[in-house]
Motif scaffolding. Structure first.
Motif, PDB file in Angstrom:
ATOM      1  N   ARG A  98       0.865  -1.181   0.000  1.00  0.00           N
ATOM      2  CA  ARG A  98       0.000   0.000   0.000  1.00  0.00           C
ATOM      3  C   ARG A  98       0.903   1.232   0.000  1.00  0.00           C
ATOM      4  O   ARG A  98       1.772   1.372   0.853  1.00  0.00           O
ATOM      5  N   GLY A  99       0.701   2.127  -0.980  1.00  0.00           N
ATOM      6  CA  GLY A  99       1.572   3.278  -1.142  1.00  0.00           C
ATOM      7  C   GLY A  99       0.989   4.548  -0.556  1.00  0.00           C
ATOM      8  O   GLY A  99      -0.200   4.841  -0.740  1.00  0.00           O
ATOM      9  N   PHE A 100       1.825   5.303   0.123  1.00  0.00           N
ATOM     10  CA  PHE A 100       1.425   6.573   0.736  1.00  0.00           C
ATOM     11  C   PHE A 100       2.453   7.649   0.385  1.00  0.00           C
ATOM     12  O   PHE A 100       3.626   7.354   0.173  1.00  0.00           O
ATOM     13  N   ASN A 101       2.002   8.893   0.349  1.00  0.00           N
ATOM     14  CA  ASN A 101       2.890  10.040   0.228  1.00  0.00           C
ATOM     15  C   ASN A 101       2.720  10.876   1.486  1.00  0.00           C
ATOM     16  O   ASN A 101       1.731  11.603   1.626  1.00  0.00           O
ATOM     17  N   THR A 102       3.676  10.756   2.423  1.00  0.00           N
ATOM     18  CA  THR A 102       3.593  11.547   3.651  1.00  0.00           C
ATOM     19  C   THR A 102       4.362  12.861   3.540  1.00  0.00           C
ATOM     20  O   THR A 102       4.371  13.650   4.484  1.00  0.00           O
ATOM     21  N   ASP A 103       5.020  13.105   2.384  1.00  0.00           N
ATOM     22  CA  ASP A 103       5.698  14.388   2.178  1.00  0.00           C
ATOM     23  C   ASP A 103       4.700  15.544   2.206  1.00  0.00           C
ATOM     24  O   ASP A 103       5.003  16.623   2.723  1.00  0.00           O
ATOM     25  N   VAL A 104       3.518  15.321   1.625  1.00  0.00           N
ATOM     26  CA  VAL A 104       2.507  16.378   1.568  1.00  0.00           C
ATOM     27  C   VAL A 104       2.078  16.779   2.972  1.00  0.00           C
ATOM     28  O   VAL A 104       2.119  17.954   3.358  1.00  0.00           O
ATOM     29  N   GLY A 105       1.658  15.799   3.761  1.00  0.00           N
ATOM     30  CA  GLY A 105       1.235  16.095   5.126  1.00  0.00           C
ATOM     31  C   GLY A 105       2.376  16.572   5.992  1.00  0.00           C
ATOM     32  O   GLY A 105       2.195  17.424   6.877  1.00  0.00           O
ATOM     33  N   GLY A 106       3.580  16.046   5.750  1.00  0.00           N
ATOM     34  CA  GLY A 106       4.734  16.468   6.533  1.00  0.00           C
ATOM     35  C   GLY A 106       5.075  17.926   6.318  1.00  0.00           C
ATOM     36  O   GLY A 106       5.378  18.658   7.268  1.00  0.00           O
ATOM     37  N   LEU A 107       5.016  18.380   5.065  1.00  0.00           N
ATOM     38  CA  LEU A 107       5.285  19.786   4.776  1.00  0.00           C
ATOM     39  C   LEU A 107       4.193  20.673   5.352  1.00  0.00           C
ATOM     40  O   LEU A 107       4.477  21.742   5.908  1.00  0.00           O
ATOM     41  N   ALA A 108       2.947  20.241   5.243  1.00  0.00           N
ATOM     42  CA  ALA A 108       1.844  21.029   5.805  1.00  0.00           C
ATOM     43  C   ALA A 108       2.001  21.183   7.316  1.00  0.00           C
ATOM     44  O   ALA A 108       1.796  22.271   7.874  1.00  0.00           O
ATOM     45  N   ARG A 109       2.374  20.110   8.000  1.00  0.00           N
ATOM     46  CA  ARG A 109       2.576  20.172   9.449  1.00  0.00           C
ATOM     47  C   ARG A 109       3.760  21.080   9.799  1.00  0.00           C
ATOM     48  O   ARG A 109       3.711  21.836  10.772  1.00  0.00           O
ATOM     49  N   ALA A 110       4.822  21.010   8.992  1.00  0.00           N
ATOM     50  CA  ALA A 110       5.985  21.869   9.234  1.00  0.00           C
ATOM     51  C   ALA A 110       5.628  23.338   9.047  1.00  0.00           C
ATOM     52  O   ALA A 110       6.091  24.210   9.806  1.00  0.00           O
ATOM     53  N   LEU A 111       4.816  23.640   8.037  1.00  0.00           N
ATOM     54  CA  LEU A 111       4.389  25.016   7.810  1.00  0.00           C
ATOM     55  C   LEU A 111       3.545  25.519   8.976  1.00  0.00           C
ATOM     56  O   LEU A 111       3.725  26.658   9.445  1.00  0.00           O
ATOM     57  N   ARG A 112       2.621  24.694   9.460  1.00  0.00           N
ATOM     58  CA  ARG A 112       1.807  25.100  10.609  1.00  0.00           C
ATOM     59  C   ARG A 112       2.689  25.354  11.826  1.00  0.00           C
ATOM     60  O   ARG A 112       2.489  26.321  12.573  1.00  0.00           O
ATOM     61  N   GLU A 113       3.656  24.477  12.039  1.00  0.00           N
ATOM     62  CA  GLU A 113       4.558  24.629  13.182  1.00  0.00           C
ATOM     63  C   GLU A 113       5.329  25.947  13.090  1.00  0.00           C
ATOM     64  O   GLU A 113       5.670  26.555  14.110  1.00  0.00           O
ATOM     65  N   ALA A 114       5.610  26.401  11.858  1.00  0.00           N
ATOM     66  CA  ALA A 114       6.323  27.663  11.647  1.00  0.00           C
ATOM     67  C   ALA A 114       5.384  28.870  11.691  1.00  0.00           C
ATOM     68  O   ALA A 114       5.830  29.998  11.466  1.00  0.00           O
ATOM     69  N   GLY A 115       4.103  28.641  11.959  1.00  0.00           N
ATOM     70  CA  GLY A 115       3.151  29.741  12.086  1.00  0.00           C
ATOM     71  C   GLY A 115       2.422  30.098  10.814  1.00  0.00           C
ATOM     72  O   GLY A 115       1.738  31.134  10.759  1.00  0.00           O
ATOM     73  N   VAL A 116       2.538  29.265   9.777  1.00  0.00           N
ATOM     74  CA  VAL A 116       1.857  29.539   8.508  1.00  0.00           C
ATOM     75  C   VAL A 116       0.490  28.869   8.536  1.00  0.00           C
ATOM     76  O   VAL A 116       0.381  27.647   8.550  1.00  0.00           O
ATOM     77  N   THR A 117      -0.554  29.676   8.549  1.00  0.00           N
ATOM     78  CA  THR A 117      -1.923  29.152   8.525  1.00  0.00           C
ATOM     79  C   THR A 117      -2.728  29.957   7.509  1.00  0.00           C
ATOM     80  O   THR A 117      -2.782  31.177   7.572  1.00  0.00           O
ATOM     81  N   ARG A 118      -3.330  29.259   6.587  1.00  0.00           N
ATOM     82  CA  ARG A 118      -4.139  29.859   5.522  1.00  0.00           C
ATOM     83  C   ARG A 118      -3.467  31.090   4.909  1.00  0.00           C
ATOM     84  O   ARG A 118      -3.978  32.218   4.988  1.00  0.00           O
ATOM     85  N   PRO A 119      -2.324  30.917   4.281  1.00  0.00           N
ATOM     86  CA  PRO A 119      -1.640  32.062   3.656  1.00  0.00           C
ATOM     87  C   PRO A 119      -2.433  32.606   2.479  1.00  0.00           C
ATOM     88  O   PRO A 119      -2.880  31.844   1.621  1.00  0.00           O
ATOM     89  N   ARG A 120      -2.619  33.913   2.434  1.00  0.00           N
ATOM     90  CA  ARG A 120      -3.386  34.522   1.338  1.00  0.00           C
ATOM     91  C   ARG A 120      -2.603  34.492   0.037  1.00  0.00           C
ATOM     92  O   ARG A 120      -3.188  34.500  -1.044  1.00  0.00           O
ATOM     93  N   ALA A 121      -1.278  34.465   0.138  1.00  0.00           N
ATOM     94  CA  ALA A 121      -0.429  34.400  -1.051  1.00  0.00           C
ATOM     95  C   ALA A 121       0.808  33.585  -0.710  1.00  0.00           C
ATOM     96  O   ALA A 121       1.381  33.729   0.367  1.00  0.00           O
ATOM     97  N   ALA A 122       1.207  32.717  -1.633  1.00  0.00           N
ATOM     98  CA  ALA A 122       2.366  31.858  -1.411  1.00  0.00           C
ATOM     99  C   ALA A 122       3.114  31.691  -2.726  1.00  0.00           C
ATOM    100  O   ALA A 122       2.572  31.931  -3.816  1.00  0.00           O
ATOM    101  N   ARG A 123       4.372  31.282  -2.619  1.00  0.00           N
ATOM    102  CA  ARG A 123       5.204  31.129  -3.808  1.00  0.00           C
ATOM    103  C   ARG A 123       6.032  29.854  -3.666  1.00  0.00           C
ATOM    104  O   ARG A 123       6.454  29.491  -2.564  1.00  0.00           O
ATOM    105  N   ILE A 124       6.250  29.176  -4.784  1.00  0.00           N
ATOM    106  CA  ILE A 124       7.123  28.005  -4.835  1.00  0.00           C
ATOM    107  C   ILE A 124       8.216  28.294  -5.848  1.00  0.00           C
ATOM    108  O   ILE A 124       7.934  28.731  -6.967  1.00  0.00           O
TER     109      ILE A 124
END
Length: 278
Positions: A98-124
């Motif tokens: 069974r395959g999973f991608n935990t990178d997505v959730g891991g990055l989201a959790r890291a962003l929340r931990e850094a204080g990023v919640t519902r950013p109105r604008a973001a860049r990659i």
């Protein structure tokens, strides 16, 4: 006692991986006598290596260059793996991996931990495989739109389709013509490790808010140095690594990355200590 009990991280190269230290700390805290190792496995050698696993194996963590071939070899995929076409976690079952991608959730959790919640604008910055996970992570946080800066704007097209599927408007931009970029709350650096960001990145640094650079070796990167010189904060990829590993532990223990562990706060604390020590 949960059995089978053998796990490992596979990839090429693999000697640098911090996954063994992270997972060993988690299983000690949980009182599970599980074995977690590492093995160099090439993309060409992946099918044979997978075929050779016996019933003592419980799961695998998968790093580059195996994430795409692992997705095509899985018996099933979670939503993040299905959308990205990349798998970093295998739970081995009688019905196949069974395959999973935990990178997505891991990055989201890291962003929340850094204080990023519902950013109105973001860049990659960058449009490769990591950018795919970054788009989904920002969607999870509720970002309405994301600018993706790439050397080849046509490389952003798949990300535009992905963003549209999760309600995020992805707008392409080119590195060689930044002008004065609009200010954003957070920038995710998704450039390959060792890439020189170049002087042209300065306008993005000045208007980029918090930088989360997914690279965690040789810190600070040239990208982070420009952010710091512009007076903005920058963090490396270790928080993402930590949180994606925690979600992998959830998979290996309970089969679901969305279901918290017992005493998860203690487990995460032990993994954080191991990460700093590693």
């Amino acid at each position: 006692m949960l059995t089978p009990a053998r796990l490992a991280v596979w990839g090429d190269p693999i000697d640098h991986s911090r996954s063994p230290a992270l997972h060993a700390a988690a299983y000690r805290e949980l009182g599970l006598p599980w074995e977690y190792g590492r093995q160099r496995v090439t993309e060409a050698g992946f099918p044979a290596a997978l075929e050779n696993l016996d019933a003592t194996w419980r799961g695998l963590s998968l790093t580059m260059p195996l994430k795409n071939v692992a997705a095509t070899s899985a018996a099933s995929l979670d939503d993040a793996a299905l959308r990205t076409g990349a798998v970093n976690t295998y739970l081995l079952t009688d019905d196949g991996p069974r395959g999973f991608n935990t990178d997505v959730g891991g990055l989201a959790r890291a962003l929340r931990e850094a204080g990023v919640t519902r950013p109105r604008a973001a860049r990659i910055l960058g449009a490769g495989a990591t950018a795919t996970s970054a788009v989904l992570s920002l969607a999870e946080l509720g970002a309405p739109g994301v600018e993706v800066v790439a050397r080849r704007p046509e490389a952003v097209e798949p990300l535009r389709a992905l963003g549209a599927s999760v309600g995020v408007e992805v707008v392409p931009s080119a590195f060689d013509a930044p002008g004065t970029p609009d200010p954003v709350a957070v920038t995710i650096g998704a450039l390959p490790g060792g890439v020189d960001a170049g002087a042209g990145i300065r306008p993005y640094a000045e208007n980029g808010g918090l930088l989360v650079d997914v690279v965690y070796g040789n810190w600070p990167t040239s990208l982070a140095e420009q952010w710091l010189a512009a007076g903005n904060a920058a963090i490396n990829g270790l928080p993402m690594l930590l949180h994606q590993a925690l979600l992998q532990v959830r998979v290996f223990v309970g089969g679901d990355p969305a279901v918290p562990l017992e005493r998860e706060d203690a487990v995460l604390a032990a993994m954080r200590v191991a990460l700093v020590g590693g």
